[in-house]
Design an enzyme around this catalytic site. Structure first.
Site, mmCIF file in Angstrom:
data_model
loop_
_atom_site.group_PDB
_atom_site.id
_atom_site.type_symbol
_atom_site.label_atom_id
_atom_site.label_comp_id
_atom_site.label_asym_id
_atom_site.label_seq_id
_atom_site.Cartn_x
_atom_site.Cartn_y
_atom_site.Cartn_z
ATOM 1 N N CYS A 369 0.829 -1.201 0.000
ATOM 2 C CA CYS A 369 0.000 0.000 0.000
ATOM 3 C C CYS A 369 0.870 1.260 0.000
ATOM 4 C CB CYS A 369 -0.979 -0.039 1.168
ATOM 5 S SG CYS A 369 -2.413 1.042 0.903
ATOM 6 N N HIS A 471 -3.943 -5.493 0.670
ATOM 7 C CA HIS A 471 -3.703 -5.918 2.045
ATOM 8 C C HIS A 471 -4.197 -7.357 2.222
ATOM 9 C CE1 HIS A 471 -2.533 -2.024 3.641
ATOM 10 N NE2 HIS A 471 -3.566 -1.467 3.021
#
Length: 525
Positions: A369, A471
Site C-alpha cells: 500500500c 492488504h
C-alpha cells in the site's frame, strides 16, 4: 483550518436515519476501561464468541475508534461499486475481528466513527465508513458532538437486528474533561441507556488506584450506571489480591464481577493499534530474516502476522534509531497514513541508503500500500490530502509515480500471483492513483468475476523489488507458501485462518472459565 473549512467539514456529517418502526430488540452491555490498552477489544471479542456460541445473535459496537489498523466492511448506504461489487466502507480492525467472533459480517455501523492519525495533532475522520476529511484534534474536539446522532442511529440499527450488543468504550471511561463532547464513553452510555462494566489491567499495576480514581472522577449519575468491574490480565495466586477487591468495592460500591487470568494466545490475534509495535516480539528463530520498517503512522500492520507465525521466518520491526541489518533477506515497507512524511522519516534515519545497499547485495524489498507508493519515483499530493500540498521524491526502486487524489478505494478483492498462479483474497484501502512504466510488470492479477481481470502492483526487472495495494496477501496459505518457497524458505502446514478461529474459540473458553457469563448477561438491558 479556516472557519469556512470547518463549516464545510461539519456540513458533511449529514446522514440518513434508518427508517424503521421496529423497536430495539437487543439487550446491551458496555465495557469501559480504566485506560487505553487494558484489553477491552480482546475481552469484547471473547464475550462476543462465547454468547454467539450460545445461539444469540450478537453484534459488537464501538462509537469511536482511533487506529490506523482498519478493515473493509459492508456499507448498505451506498450503491454498488465497479463490476457490480457491493459497496464498502472502513472500520477499526478490532471491530472486524469482533464481528468475526460473532459469526457476522463486518458492518460500518459497528464502528461509525474512525479516526486515523496522520500527525501528532490531527487525523483523518471516517464517518460511517467514508472519509469525512482531515481534521486537527482541537477542531475535532469541538465538532464531534455533531456526530452523536449518526452514532446513535448506527447503534440502533444493530440493536434492531440482534439479541445482544456488546459495546466497547475508548481509552479511559473517566476522562471527565471530555464528558461534554464525549460520543464513546459515559455520554454515549447515557444516550443509549447502557449498563457499564469497568475493566482494569492488573498486569501494568495500579489497579486499585485506577478503579477508585475512575469512581472519584465520575459524577453520581455515571457512577450509578456502572454495574461492576472486572480485573484483567492477572497472573499468580488471586487470593493475595482479594483484599484489594474488598477495598475497591468498599470505596466505590461497585460489585466485583470476576478476574480474567492472563491469556497468552492473545498475541495470535490482530493488534488494534501501534502500541503493540512498541513491544513487538520477533517471530521464530527461522532462517529467513525479514525486517519491517517501523513507520511513524504504520497502518494495517497485521498484514505481517501470518509471516510471524511461520516457523522458518524471523521477522523483526526496525525501530527508528536503528539501521537496517545487513544480513536480512527481505525488507518490508508497510502501509501508512502519511506517505510523504514516511519518506522524510526514511531519509532522516538513513534507511534509504540501507535499502539501496540491501538491493545491491541481492536482497528483496516488498512494499504494501503506502509502502508500494514509497518505492516509486515520486509521490505527489497537490490537494494536501495527507498533509501540506506538495511532492516528495520516492526511493526510485520501482518505475512508478503516485498522485494523491479522488475517492479512497475500499474494496474486497480476489487475486492471483502472476508468477505462481497462487490465489489470494484481501482488500484495498488507499487514496492515490499510481502510474508509470513499471506497471507493465504487475505483481498480481485481480479477478473481478465473469472473466474480467486487471493487473495490480509492480515488480522490478530483476524481480527483487515488488509492491501492491492489496492488504492481506500473506494470510492466503497458498500464496504465502509459494512466496516463501520462491525465496528459499521452508514452508509449513500453517492454516492461518484456522489458527485465528482456534484462538477465538480458546478466548471464548477462557471467558467461560473465568467469568460468570450468566450473571453478566443478566446485567445487560
Amino acid at each position: 483550518m479556516t472557519p469556512p473549512e470547518v463549516a464545510e467539514l461539519i456540513s458533511r456529517i449529514a446522514y440518513t436515519p434508518h427508517a424503521s418502526a421496529a423497536p430495539r430488540r437487543a439487550k446491551s452491555l458496555m465495557i469501559q476501561g480504566t485506560s487505553s490498552d487494558v484489553g477491552k477489544s480482546m475481552v469484547v471479542a471473547g464475550l462476543c464468541r462465547a454468547y454467539a456460541r450460545r445461539g444469540l445473535a450478537v453484534r459488537p459496537f464501538k462509537a469511536q475508534n482511533m487506529s490506523n489498523n482498519a478493515a473493509v466492511a459492508a456499507n448498505s448506504d451506498l450503491p454498488p461499486g465497479p463490476y457490480g461489487r457491493p459497496p464498502h466502507g472502513e472500520i477499526g480492525r478490532a471491530q472486524a475481528l469482533q464481528a468475526r467472533a460473532c459469526f457476522a459480517k463486518p458492518s460500518i455501523h459497528m464502528n461509525p466513527v474512525l479516526l486515523k492519525p496522520q500527525t501528532d495533532i490531527g487525523a483523518q475522520v471516517v464517518l460511517r465508513g467514508r472519509v469525512l476529511g482531515n481534521c486537527p484534534a482541537k477542531i475535532y474536539h469541538h465538532m464531534r458532538r455533531e456526530l452523536m446522532p449518526a452514532v446513535v442511529d448506527s447503534f440502533e440499527r444493530l440493536a434492531r437486528e440482534s439479541d445482544l450488543v456488546i459495546v466497547e468504550g475508548a481509552g479511559s471511561g473517566a476522562e471527565a474533561y471530555l464528558r461534554a463532547s464525549d460520543i464513546t464513553n459515559m455520554r454515549f452510555a447515557e444516550e443509549a441507556d447502557l449498563p457499564v462494566i469497568f475493566l482494569s489491567d492488573i498486569d501494568r499495576g495500579g489497579t486499585m488506584g485506577a478503579l477508585v480514581g475512575s469512581w472519584a472522577l465520575l459524577d453520581e449519575a455515571d457512577r450509578a450506571r456502572v454495574v461492576g468491574y472486572i480485573i484483567n490480565k492477572f497472573r499468580g495466586d488471586f487470593s493475595i489480591f482479594e483484599p484489594g477487591c474488598d477495598t475497591i468495592t468498599a470505596r466505590t460500591n461497585w460489585p466485583f464481577l470476576g478476574v480474567l487470568r492472563w491469556f497468552p494466545a492473545a498475541e495470535r490475534l490482530p493488534a488494534e493499534d501501534s502500541l503493540a509495535l512498541e513491544r513487538a516480539a520477533a517471530g521464530s528463530r527461522g532462517r529467513l530474516k525479514i525486517a519491517v520498517l517501523r513507520l511513524t503512522r504504520a497502518a494495517n500492520f497485521d498484514d505481517l502476522d501470518p509471516l510471524v507465525a511461520e516457523p522458518d521466518v524471523n521477522l523483526k520491526w526496525i525501530q527508528p534509531g536503528t539501521p537496517i541489518p545487513g544480513d536480512v533477506d527481505v525488507v518490508v515497507i508497510p502501509g501508512s497514513k502519511a506517505t510523504r512524511a514516511e519518506l522524510d522519516l526514511i531519509r532522516r534515519e538513513g534507511w534509504d541508503i540501507d535499502l539501496r545497499a540491501h538491493v545491491r547485495r541481492g536482497g528483496r524489498v516488498i512494499g504494501l500500500c503506502a509502502g508500494y507508493q514509497i518505492l516509486g519515483r515520486v509521490v505527489r499530493d497537490p490537494q494536501g490530502l495527507e498533509g501540506a500540498p506538495g511532492e516528495t521524491e520516492g526511493l526510485g526502486l520501482l518505475d512508478i509515480e503516485t498522485e494523491m487524489s479522488g475517492e479512497k478505494r475500499l474494496v474486497e478483492i480476489d487475486a492471483f500471483d502472476r508468477l505462481t498462479g497462487a490465489r489470494v483474497s484481501g482488500y484495498e484501502m488507499h487514496m492515490g492513483r499510481t502510474t508509470g512504466a513499471g506497471l507493465a510488470r504487475p505483481w498480481l492479477e485481480l479477478d473481478h468475476g465473469d472473466g474480467v481481470f486487471s493487473p495490480e502492483g509492480a515488480v522490478s526487472p530483476d524481480g527483487r523489488v515488488a509492491g501492491a495495494y492489496v492488504h492481506g496477501l500473506f494470510a492466503g496459505d497458498a500464496f504465502r507458501s509459494a512466496w516463501l518457497r520462491r525465496i528459499g524458505a521452508q514452508t509449513s502446514q500453517l492454516d492461518f485462518e484456522a489458527r485465528v478461529e482456534a484462538t477465538l474459540e480458546a478466548l471464548a473458553d477462557h471467558c467461560e472459565a473465568n467469568l460468570d457469563l450468566d450473571a453478566l448477561l443478566a446485567l445487560a438491558r
